[in-house]
Structures are given as C-alpha cells and as structure tokens.
Scaffold this active site. Structure first.
Site, mmCIF file in Angstrom:
data_model
loop_
_atom_site.group_PDB
_atom_site.id
_atom_site.type_symbol
_atom_site.label_atom_id
_atom_site.label_comp_id
_atom_site.label_asym_id
_atom_site.label_seq_id
_atom_site.Cartn_x
_atom_site.Cartn_y
_atom_site.Cartn_z
ATOM 1 N N ARG A 212 0.840 -1.209 0.000
ATOM 2 C CA ARG A 212 0.000 0.000 0.000
ATOM 3 C C ARG A 212 0.867 1.248 0.000
ATOM 4 O O ARG A 212 0.601 2.223 -0.692
ATOM 5 C CB ARG A 212 -0.882 0.015 1.262
ATOM 6 C CG ARG A 212 -2.126 -0.824 1.151
ATOM 7 C CD ARG A 212 -3.126 -0.481 2.244
ATOM 8 N NE ARG A 212 -2.783 -1.116 3.491
ATOM 9 C CZ ARG A 212 -3.350 -2.228 3.950
ATOM 10 N NH1 ARG A 212 -4.305 -2.823 3.282
ATOM 11 N NH2 ARG A 212 -2.982 -2.736 5.091
ATOM 12 N N PHE A 228 -11.617 -4.617 -5.604
ATOM 13 C CA PHE A 228 -11.633 -5.440 -4.383
ATOM 14 C C PHE A 228 -11.075 -4.585 -3.241
ATOM 15 O O PHE A 228 -10.089 -4.912 -2.593
ATOM 16 C CB PHE A 228 -10.793 -6.719 -4.536
ATOM 17 C CG PHE A 228 -11.164 -7.596 -5.704
ATOM 18 C CD1 PHE A 228 -12.244 -8.461 -5.626
ATOM 19 C CD2 PHE A 228 -10.432 -7.558 -6.886
ATOM 20 C CE1 PHE A 228 -12.583 -9.295 -6.701
ATOM 21 C CE2 PHE A 228 -10.762 -8.367 -7.965
ATOM 22 C CZ PHE A 228 -11.839 -9.247 -7.877
ATOM 23 N N ASP A 250 -16.220 -2.992 -4.441
ATOM 24 C CA ASP A 250 -16.225 -4.199 -3.630
ATOM 25 C C ASP A 250 -17.647 -4.740 -3.611
ATOM 26 O O ASP A 250 -18.603 -4.008 -3.855
ATOM 27 C CB ASP A 250 -15.754 -3.896 -2.195
ATOM 28 C CG ASP A 250 -15.240 -5.144 -1.475
ATOM 29 O OD1 ASP A 250 -14.009 -5.334 -1.412
ATOM 30 O OD2 ASP A 250 -16.069 -5.950 -0.991
ATOM 31 N N SER A 251 -17.779 -6.042 -3.315
ATOM 32 C CA SER A 251 -19.121 -6.625 -3.269
ATOM 33 C C SER A 251 -19.727 -6.490 -1.872
ATOM 34 O O SER A 251 -20.885 -6.831 -1.670
ATOM 35 C CB SER A 251 -19.072 -8.096 -3.692
ATOM 36 O OG SER A 251 -18.124 -8.770 -2.892
ATOM 37 N N ASN A 278 -19.778 -6.637 -8.452
ATOM 38 C CA ASN A 278 -18.847 -7.718 -8.729
ATOM 39 C C ASN A 278 -17.770 -7.110 -9.629
ATOM 40 O O ASN A 278 -18.079 -6.576 -10.694
ATOM 41 C CB ASN A 278 -19.614 -8.833 -9.458
ATOM 42 C CG ASN A 278 -18.715 -9.987 -9.846
ATOM 43 O OD1 ASN A 278 -17.540 -9.803 -10.166
ATOM 44 N ND2 ASN A 278 -19.271 -11.174 -9.804
ATOM 45 N N ASP A 299 -6.843 -6.552 -6.014
ATOM 46 C CA ASP A 299 -6.466 -7.318 -4.809
ATOM 47 C C ASP A 299 -7.576 -8.309 -4.457
ATOM 48 O O ASP A 299 -8.269 -8.149 -3.444
ATOM 49 C CB ASP A 299 -6.208 -6.340 -3.651
ATOM 50 C CG ASP A 299 -5.683 -7.047 -2.408
ATOM 51 O OD1 ASP A 299 -5.164 -8.175 -2.532
ATOM 52 O OD2 ASP A 299 -5.788 -6.468 -1.304
ATOM 53 N N CYS A 339 -3.259 -13.743 -2.979
ATOM 54 C CA CYS A 339 -2.942 -14.159 -1.603
ATOM 55 C C CYS A 339 -3.107 -15.675 -1.464
ATOM 56 O O CYS A 339 -3.243 -16.192 -0.365
ATOM 57 C CB CYS A 339 -3.802 -13.409 -0.594
ATOM 58 S SG CYS A 339 -5.558 -13.645 -0.829
HETATM 59 N N1 SAH Z 1 -7.448 -4.427 -0.810
HETATM 60 C C1 SAH Z 1 -7.987 -4.659 0.511
HETATM 61 C C2 SAH Z 1 -8.236 -6.115 0.826
HETATM 62 C C3 SAH Z 1 -9.095 -6.859 -0.161
HETATM 63 S S1 SAH Z 1 -9.760 -8.356 0.446
HETATM 64 C C4 SAH Z 1 -7.080 -4.014 1.543
HETATM 65 O O1 SAH Z 1 -6.017 -3.466 1.195
HETATM 66 O O2 SAH Z 1 -7.412 -4.041 2.723
HETATM 67 C C5 SAH Z 1 -10.768 -8.876 -0.872
HETATM 68 C C6 SAH Z 1 -12.077 -8.113 -1.028
HETATM 69 O O3 SAH Z 1 -12.731 -8.606 -2.177
HETATM 70 C C7 SAH Z 1 -13.085 -8.267 0.094
HETATM 71 O O4 SAH Z 1 -13.408 -7.011 0.604
HETATM 72 C C8 SAH Z 1 -14.341 -8.901 -0.559
HETATM 73 O O5 SAH Z 1 -15.541 -8.348 -0.072
HETATM 74 C C9 SAH Z 1 -14.140 -8.541 -1.978
HETATM 75 N N2 SAH Z 1 -14.733 -9.416 -3.007
HETATM 76 C C10 SAH Z 1 -14.694 -10.762 -3.088
HETATM 77 N N3 SAH Z 1 -15.209 -11.179 -4.256
HETATM 78 C C11 SAH Z 1 -15.585 -10.063 -4.930
HETATM 79 C C12 SAH Z 1 -16.166 -9.818 -6.209
HETATM 80 N N4 SAH Z 1 -16.427 -10.822 -7.052
HETATM 81 N N5 SAH Z 1 -16.411 -8.543 -6.580
HETATM 82 C C13 SAH Z 1 -16.123 -7.531 -5.743
HETATM 83 N N6 SAH Z 1 -15.553 -7.696 -4.543
HETATM 84 C C14 SAH Z 1 -15.303 -8.942 -4.137
#
Ligand code: SAH
Length: 414
Positions: A212, A228, A250-251, A278, A299, A339
């Site tokens: 970050r 995400f 984010d979802s 999504n 991410d 991850c």
């Molecule tokens: N980048 C963030 C962590 C991301 S964790 C940070 O730095 O803290 C992954 C995220 O993806 C979660 O918040 C989850 O809600 C989201 N997620 C999972 N599948 C998804 C999808 N298909 N579309 C959108 N968001 C999604």
C-alpha cells in the site's frame, strides 16, 4: 506420550525443521494419541525428531513445534515463542512507530502453529486453527494481556478450522471487553475504520502494508481504480496522495460503508467514489462504456483454497487481470495481487504474462512485493510465502489477439 513413527525415507524434511507431517508419511502410532495431544515424532529407526500436536482429523496429522534440543513442548516453550513474536514486531520491526494494526503472531511463521493474533488498534483478535494449540490458550491469553495491555482479546471463529481440523471453538471474548463498533487503524499516517468483530478475517489486512505504501505515490494526478477495495486499504492513501479520482469497488456493502466513512473523516469525499459491484462485471461494463483508468489495483480474495483448485483459480486470476488490462490506459500501471499460498510466484508471473499477451499489451514489471514482515516465513516452510504483489507499466501494442492460451509456451530447451 504416544510416539508417531515415520515411514522409511520420510524423515528428512522434519530433521531440517519442516513442521507439517502429512498422514501419508506416517507408518504407525505407538500408544494412545487423542486429537490435540502432544506426541513424539520418530524416524523409522526410532530416533526422536521432536514433539508436535497430533490431529487425526487434519490433513496435517502432526504439527511439529519443538525439535529435539529445543525443549519440551509445554506452556513455557510456547510462551517463550510468544515473547519472541512480540519483540519481533516491537523491537526489530518497530511497527508501533508506524501503525497500530499488525500481525502479532503469524502461526508457523512464529513457531506457533495454528495461532494467529492480530493487533487492531487497542484490540487483539485471535484465530485458531490447531486443536493442540487450543489447550494452551489460557496461559497464552494471560501473557498477551500482560504484555500488550489491550482493551480486549477476542477470538474469531475460523471456518476452515472447523471444517478441516475438527475444531469446535466458536469465538468470543477471551479477555477484557469486545469493541462495540468499528475501530480506527492507522498505518503510515493514514487512518481507516475497520470492524474487528464483523469485518472479514480479523478486520484488517495488515499483510498489504508495505505494498500500500509503495503504490500510493503513483496515484498523484491520476485516475485510479481500487478493485476489491474492502475498506479502502489502497484507495484512501491513493486519494490522500493526490489522485484526481479513486473508484473503490467491492461486493461488500459494510466494507464500502466503512470506506466511505474513512474518506469523509479524511476529507476525501470529493475525490472518492464507491461502487458495490462484482469486480469482474464492473470491469466488463467499463470496457463496454470505454471507461478507463491510469492506475488499477487488483487485490482479489483467495481464489485457491486447496491444491486441487489451482487450475480453476489461475483461470479466475487470468480473467480478472485480462479485464483490468483492457480498461487500463496506454502507459498506465497495474498493481496486481494473489494471496493464494498454492499459487507459486512462477505460476502467477506466467498467468500475468499470458493475460497481457491476450489483450495485446506489453507489460513491464516495475515492482515485486510480498507480505509485510509481520507475516514472517519460518524457513524451511516455503508454504508460508503466500502474498504476491506485482506492478506493471503497460504499453498497448495495438494487437488485440484475444486468443492466446493462458499458459504461454516456454522457449527453454529441455
Ligand atoms: N485491498 C484490501 C483487501 C481486499 S480483500 C485491503 O487493502 O485491505 C478482498 C475483497 O474482495 C473483500 O473485501 C471482498 O468483499 C471482496 N470481493 C470478493 N469477491 C468479490 C467480487 N467478485 N467482486 C467484488 N468484490 C469482491
């Protein structure tokens, strides 16, 4: 104490300190071992290798904790490991100088199998995935309370542990009081809201801290997509660094709600927009509507949970990266992540190369990162390396071939 005896020629990794004994390596068990018990691990000649936790319900039948010579596997040894984990963060990494959210105990990475402890502001959040470790929680929690003086120590239920380790712990308050709402976490001068009780995992992804920090300055004067985004981990520092606009997608509505509130507290509301969607569909819409970005952070959640899912997971990573490349402007930068522990560095790199090829962009790697150092890897457990972070500057070559295979053909001579 029961003795677990390995098959011939299976002992080598354990002499070297690898802590995972899969059931297939075990010849027989002498004596009675109940799940969660401490057992001796012996090679086929009867030589003692060390002591570990037994669990017949787990794929990993023995988690070795103490090699012969390191002492008995008891509360004193585990408390010593806990003290070492705390001094790594406080004295070696000096994390409290830059953040109030970090991983205090990283399971095998700190010689404490199955124990995760995250500091999230004044709260410690515990996740347990090893039955044997559960028997020592009382002294461990007492030591955490004494050394860290948290307002509360709470345990979050681990679904994988219940499904794969036969754990029956359901979480709860282990010490002090649980927070009643979102907590503020600060990292390198940026403050977010997160929820250690209701949020994902332990509420905050401290493993992305260094990535970050690296990524944020790229945002100045640029239009950014934080795909995400969760609570805006990447997006908020990018807005603060001077992005013209940051779109967080984010979802999860609760995660976006916290992101929105953090943006408002930081005075960044004008520069940030939040879309519940999504990501894959959102990227498709962007492509259709010819909407594009200068910088994209991708991410995604863990796409590969077990070895058998690697192919399916790589296909998902490929699809997301292809879609991100498509909506990246010429000369733009993609920061992409995985991850999934089961996805190797080389598999990830090949996937990205293939994704770039299939949309006709040249990808120039400008950054390679991993998990922050409060998520250490205890050698020789290579499996502890899970987070992959890459940055690419892209150039459009103008040949949108779309049909390239996911796995590129190697040109090395065998
Ligand atoms: N980048 C963030 C962590 C991301 S964790 C940070 O730095 O803290 C992954 C995220 O993806 C979660 O918040 C989850 O809600 C989201 N997620 C999972 N599948 C998804 C999808 N298909 N579309 C959108 N968001 C999604």
């Amino acid at each position: 104490m029961a003795k677990v005896i390995l098959k011939p020629r299976k002992a080598r990794p354990f002499w070297f300190g690898h802590p995972w004994v899969f059931s297939g390596a075990i010849d027989r068990v002498r004596g009675q071992a109940a799940d969660g018990d401490v057992v001796d691990l012996l090679d086929d000649a009867g030589r003692l290798i060390g002591e570990g936790f037994w669990n017949s319900q787990s794929q990993i039948a023995v988690r070795v904790v103490a090699l012969k010579g390191e002492g008995k596997l008891d509360a004193a040894l585990l408390l010593k490991r806990l003290d070492l984990a705390i001094t790594l963060r406080e004295d070696v990494l000096r994390l409290p100088e830059v953040t109030n959210a970090y991983r205090l105990v990283h399971s095998e990475g700190d010689g404490l199998p199955g124990l995760i402890v995250d500091r999230v502001g004044s709260v410690l959040v515990v996740q347990l995935s090893c039955l044997g470790m559960g028997q020592f929680m009382e002294p461990l929690v007492a030591r955490l309370a004494e050394r860290m003086a948290p307002s509360g120590i709470v345990e979050r239920e681990s679904r994988t542990a219940i499904d794969e380790e036969g754990m029956t712990r359901t979480g709860g308050v282990l010490f002090g009081t649980a927070p009643t709402g979102p907590m503020e976490v600060t990292e390198h001068g940026v403050t977010w809201l997160c929820d250690p009780m209701e949020g994902q995992k332990t509420g905050w992804y401290s493993d992305q801290r260094e990535n970050r920090r690296f990524v944020a300055p790229f945002a100045r004067g640029r239009e950014v997509l934080d795909a995400f985004s969760y609570v805006g981990g990447f997006g908020l520092p990018m807005a603060l660094a001077g992005a013209t606009q940051v779109t967080c997608v984010d979802s999860s509505e609760p995660a976006l709600d916290l992101a929105r509130r953090s943006a408002s507290k930081a005075g960044m509301t004008e520069r940030m927009v939040f879309e519940k969607a999504n990501v894959l569909r959102m990227l498709d819409h962007c492509a259709q509507e010819k909407r594009s970005f200068d910088v994209i952070v991708l991410d995604p959640p863990k796409f590969v949970h077990r070895r058998a899912d690697i192919e399916r997971g790589l296909t998902l990573y490929h699809e997301s990266n292809v879609k991100a490349f498509r909506v990246l402007r010429d000369g733009g930068v993609l920061f992409t992540h995985s991850c999934s522990q089961h996805v190797s560095d080389s598999a990830f790199d090949e996937m990205i190369a293939a994704a770039a090829k299939s949309v006709g962009v040249r990808a120039q790697e400008i950054y390679r990162g991993s998990q922050a150092p409060d998520h250490p890897v205890m050698l020789p457990l290579e499996e502890g390396r899970y987070l992959k972070s890459r940055g690419f500057r892209i150039q459009r070559s103008g040949m949108d071939i779309e049909i390239a295979p996911r796995i590129p053909q190697s040109n090395t001579e065998e």
